[in-house]
Design an enzyme around this catalytic site. Structure first.
Site, PDB file in Angstrom:
ATOM      1  N   GLU A 135       5.010   0.758 -15.635  1.00 44.93           N
ATOM      2  CA  GLU A 135       5.017   0.765 -14.161  1.00 44.93           C
ATOM      3  C   GLU A 135       6.163   0.164 -13.454  1.00 44.93           C
ATOM      4  O   GLU A 135       6.609   0.391 -12.444  1.00 44.93           O
ATOM      5  CB  GLU A 135       3.649  -0.348 -13.771  1.00 44.93           C
ATOM      6  N   LYS A 164       2.000  -1.969 -18.144  1.00 45.09           N
ATOM      7  CA  LYS A 164       2.691  -3.017 -17.173  1.00 45.09           C
ATOM      8  C   LYS A 164       3.989  -2.607 -17.563  1.00 45.09           C
ATOM      9  O   LYS A 164       4.772  -2.442 -16.415  1.00 45.09           O
ATOM     10  CB  LYS A 164       2.366  -4.379 -17.895  1.00 45.09           C
ATOM     11  N   ARG A 221       0.904  -1.287   0.001  1.00 39.28           N
ATOM     12  CA  ARG A 221       0.020   0.112  -0.169  1.00 39.28           C
ATOM     13  C   ARG A 221       0.956   1.160   0.032  1.00 39.28           C
ATOM     14  O   ARG A 221       0.315   2.215  -0.092  1.00 39.28           O
ATOM     15  CB  ARG A 221      -1.036  -0.044   1.098  1.00 39.28           C
ATOM     16  N   TRP A 270       2.858   5.956   1.831  1.00 38.16           N
ATOM     17  CA  TRP A 270       2.697   6.428   0.595  1.00 38.16           C
ATOM     18  C   TRP A 270       2.525   8.100   0.586  1.00 38.16           C
ATOM     19  O   TRP A 270       1.631   8.301   0.878  1.00 38.16           O
ATOM     20  CB  TRP A 270       1.712   5.834  -0.246  1.00 38.16           C
ATOM     21  N   ASN A 299      -4.379   7.722   7.366  1.00 39.05           N
ATOM     22  CA  ASN A 299      -4.090   7.253   5.937  1.00 39.05           C
ATOM     23  C   ASN A 299      -5.378   8.365   5.209  1.00 39.05           C
ATOM     24  O   ASN A 299      -6.325   8.395   5.806  1.00 39.05           O
ATOM     25  CB  ASN A 299      -4.588   5.730   5.547  1.00 39.05           C
ATOM     26  N   GLY A 300      -5.120   8.832   4.181  1.00 37.76           N
ATOM     27  CA  GLY A 300      -6.032   9.874   3.497  1.00 37.76           C
ATOM     28  C   GLY A 300      -5.407  11.108   3.554  1.00 37.76           C
ATOM     29  O   GLY A 300      -4.236  11.451   3.596  1.00 37.76           O
TER      30      GLY A 300
HETATM   31  C1  G6P Z   1      -3.420   1.508  -8.609  1.00 48.98           C
HETATM   32  C2  G6P Z   1      -2.697  -0.172  -8.845  1.00 48.98           C
HETATM   33  C3  G6P Z   1      -3.385  -0.525 -10.260  1.00 48.98           C
HETATM   34  C4  G6P Z   1      -4.832  -0.618 -10.323  1.00 48.98           C
HETATM   35  C5  G6P Z   1      -5.407   0.815 -10.187  1.00 48.98           C
HETATM   36  C6  G6P Z   1      -6.871   0.510  -9.813  1.00 48.98           C
HETATM   37  O1  G6P Z   1      -3.206   2.299  -9.611  1.00 48.98           O
HETATM   38  O2  G6P Z   1      -1.352   0.358  -8.927  1.00 48.98           O
HETATM   39  O3  G6P Z   1      -2.614  -1.769 -10.445  1.00 48.98           O
HETATM   40  O4  G6P Z   1      -5.052  -1.012 -11.678  1.00 48.98           O
HETATM   41  O5  G6P Z   1      -4.990   1.381  -8.839  1.00 48.98           O
HETATM   42  O6  G6P Z   1      -7.086  -0.314  -8.896  1.00 48.98           O
HETATM   43  P1  G6P Z   1      -8.281  -1.146  -8.255  1.00 48.98           P
HETATM   44  O7  G6P Z   1      -8.219  -1.622  -7.204  1.00 48.98           O
HETATM   45  O8  G6P Z   1      -9.635  -0.020  -8.168  1.00 48.98           O
HETATM   46  O9  G6P Z   1      -8.568  -1.966  -9.445  1.00 48.98           O
END
Ligand code: G6P
Length: 620
Positions: free
Chosen positions: A500, A497, A27, A74, A100-101
């Site tokens: 990232e 991909k 996270r 984060w 968080n938030g």
């Molecule tokens: C983040 C993750 C992605 C994911 C996106 C949407 O950016 O790194 O891998 O596709 O969030 O997340 P979700 O949990 O809503 O599919």
């Protein structure tokens, strides 16, 4: 984003906190920290970097206590640094907070608190929350409240939260009230694990797996007062709540790495199984259709739907694009795929016969949740295609379809994508069979879907070939990913991909659209990945491929195994099994996931923890 853990009970809290933080590291991994309460002493250890670095610090400077909170960050406000790491203290250390938030009015609150004499050490919005709670606590005490009572702490938290604008998942320790922690949620998830004579807290259920299987998900505006043997829940507006206890189904094995080097690779290889799980119990041979247990909509209502909006972020948005093609083809219902971050603030005309699907792996993405709420508020049937059972989106949707893919830990989504596409194929067939799709057509789709786990197993055999291709191109600084029709979203996903996890610039485009810009990038150093299995417009894709070759661009083709011509045109070919066109995204995405993985490894990148990214984006 950010992970939160907490513990109250008879054991040393640190053991759970650190294990939980390791599990939550996906996270956020800018910094990590813990606070342990031992009598009226609260000790804090925090450190920039990974949870492992925090663990090393604690080995050198141990902490004890049977009540504690922890955080993996984060960064949103304030750069990653030791001082900006959580936990943060408020007042003179009487309050300790992890958060968080995003506190949106932090700047105004900070000025007000500074005028009152509060001294800020960090650049975070969280420290504002810590001082604000300490300030409200002080106010309560001045009015005569008992500083050692849980009720006083609760009142201080409630008063502070009334002044906060934004989102939060908070865990709070109070120096004068040992063996208690308070948690509060608005927009950022929190879950309480119920043990025997102990309670756990976490920002998602993964740290709780193996500790307890009874959990309570906090709702927005709820505050939990947690001690070892008591757990009280209060809604900020409606008062005391009876906690609704849910059963946690995951097992420890679900989140273990096993023989794989990385979660991403493990999850890529889990896809035959995850696709099988997405199909299980949903293929209806008698009706030549699909069946879903949780749509919560009667056939008459579904039959009246004349438009569908799919909303999502990131990889889930790409799955939505495949869904658009599928639903329009099979059910002839117009579909729009909306970025949730845009939809939440837009106001597109939507008739009362529009149905909305939020597509999400985590079920916690802040923008997807907000877009879903906005559509729900307007009265549209709002459903979820979601992986995480009990997540905010799963709970708030009117109904939906679970992916049953198991926990996805790698930050780059892989198995969730193919499961989403599988579920969208089922949905398209289901809606189609209520309209124009014939019985034989439904039967044919079912038989092909049933065969998909085998096809995926076969597709995974390309791993060695992909590794060789990765070796050849891993130093390239730009990549193009090109595909048409069902393989256009796959091109977008393949490029995402690579970006990232390997930090290589990559663009996904419809292959023909390349001529309107990206072709300017083509040169000997820029590989183009053509997703080119046989399809209705295969010759057109080949012309696009020739256009790249004519400009000396290296071409990597993803092709059907029956294609005996493409090897003459492309520099490298990776073969996948032949499947019907509408199922191609499921097989063609496999080599692209593997390509990104192997290139990232060759470039020395951390594939499971790519820089600046987080698995679950719970801030706007
Ligand atoms: C983040 C993750 C992605 C994911 C996106 C949407 O950016 O790194 O891998 O596709 O969030 O997340 P979700 O949990 O809503 O599919």
């Amino acid at each position: 984003m950010c992970g939160i853990v907490g513990y109250v009970g008879p054991k040393q809290a640190y053991d759970y906190l650190i294990e939980g933080l390791f599990r939550l590291e996906y996270r956020g991994y800018d910094s990590a920290g813990v606070a342990l309460q031992n009598g009226d002493q609260i000790s804090i250890r925090k450190k920039t970097g990974r949870v492992g670095q925090l663990a090393e610090l604690v080995t050198q400077q141990p902490v004890i206590g049977s009540t504690g909170i922890g955080h993996t960050r984060w960064a949103t406000h304030g750069e990653p640094s030791d001082v900006n790491s959580h936990p943060h203290t408020g007042g003179n250390g009487e309050v300790v907070v992890v958060h968080n938030g995003v506190i949106e009015n932090y700047s105004a609150l900070r000025s007000q608190l500074q005028e009152l004499g509060y001294v800020f050490r960090s650049a975070t919005d969280t420290e504002v929350a810590a001082h604000l709670i300490a300030h409200q606590l002080d106010e309560e005490i001045k009015l005569g409240s008992d500083p050692t009572s849980a009720e006083t702490c609760l009142q201080a938290v409630e008063a502070a939260l009334k002044r906060v604008k934004g989102t939060y998942g908070l865990a709070i320790l109070f120096r004068e009230v040992p063996n208690m922690l308070i948690a509060a949620r608005l927009g950022s998830p929190l879950v309480v694990g119920i043990g025997k004579g102990e309670h756990y807290l976490a920002s998602d259920s993964s740290p709780l797996v193996g500790r307890t299987d009874e959990v309570v998900y906090l709702n927005d505006h709820e505050i939990a007062i947690i001690t070892a043997d008591k757990f009280q829940l209060k809604h900020q507006h409606t008062g005391a709540q009876t906690p609704s206890i849910k059963f946690l189904e995951q097992t420890v094995q679900d989140t273990e790495l096993g023989d794989f080097d990385h979660y991403m690779l493990k999850e890529i290889f889990e896809q035959p199984q995850s696709i099988e799980n997405a199909l299980r119990g949903r293929l209806d041979d008698d009706e030549a259709s699909a069946k879903f247990g949780g749509l919560n909509m009667d056939p008459q209502k579904l039959r009246r739907i004349d438009r569908i909006v799919l909303t999502a972020c990131g990889t889930s948005w790409h799955a939505g694009l495949v869904g658009e093609y599928l639903i329009e083809e099979f059910a002839r219902i117009p579909v729009e795929v909306e970025y949730a971050s845009e939809l939440r603030y837009r106001n597109p005309p939507m008739s009362d016969r529009t149905m909305v699907f939020a597509i999400t792996q985590s079920g916690e993405t802040a923008d997807t949740l907000a877009a879903m709420r906005e559509c729900k508020r307007k009265g549209h049937p709002t459903l979820a295609i979601c992986n995480t059972v009990g997540s905010s989106i799963a709970r708030e949707a009117d109904g939906g379809i679970y992916l049953h893919a198991g926990p996805e830990v790698g930050v780059a989504s892989t198995k969730a994508f193919t499961s989403q596409v599988t579920v969208l194929t089922l949905l398209a067939m289901f809606l189609g069979r209520m309209r124009h799709l014939s019985y034989p057509a439904g039967k044919r789709i079912i038989s092909h879907l049933r065969d998909m786990p085998n096809k995926i197993r076969k597709a995974l055999e390309c791993n060695d070939a992909v590794k060789e291709v990765a070796q050849k191109y891993y130093q390239a600084e730009n990549f193009l990913y090109l595909g048409r029709l069902y393989n256009f979203p796959v091109a977008l996903e393949g490029a995402l991909k690579l970006k990232e996890i390997s930090y290589i610039h990559a663009e996904g485009y419809p292959a023909a659209e390349m001529k309107h810009g990206p072709i300017a990038l083509v040169d000997e150093e820029t590989p183009s990945v053509f997703i080119a299995p046989r399809c209705q417009i295969y010759p057109k894709v080949m012309s696009n491929l020739e256009e790249v070759k004519a400009r000396r661009g290296p071409v990597i083709a993803i092709a059907c195994e029956s294609d005996d011509k493409i090897a003459k045109l492309a520099d490298d070919v990776i073969y996948v099994p032949d499947v019907d066109e509408y199922l191609q995204p499921l097989v063609t995405s496999i080599p692209l996931q593997l390509l990104a993985y192997h290139i990232a490894i060759l470039r020395g990148c951390n594939v499971d923890r790519p820089r600046n990214l987080a698995k679950s984006v719970t801030v706007e």
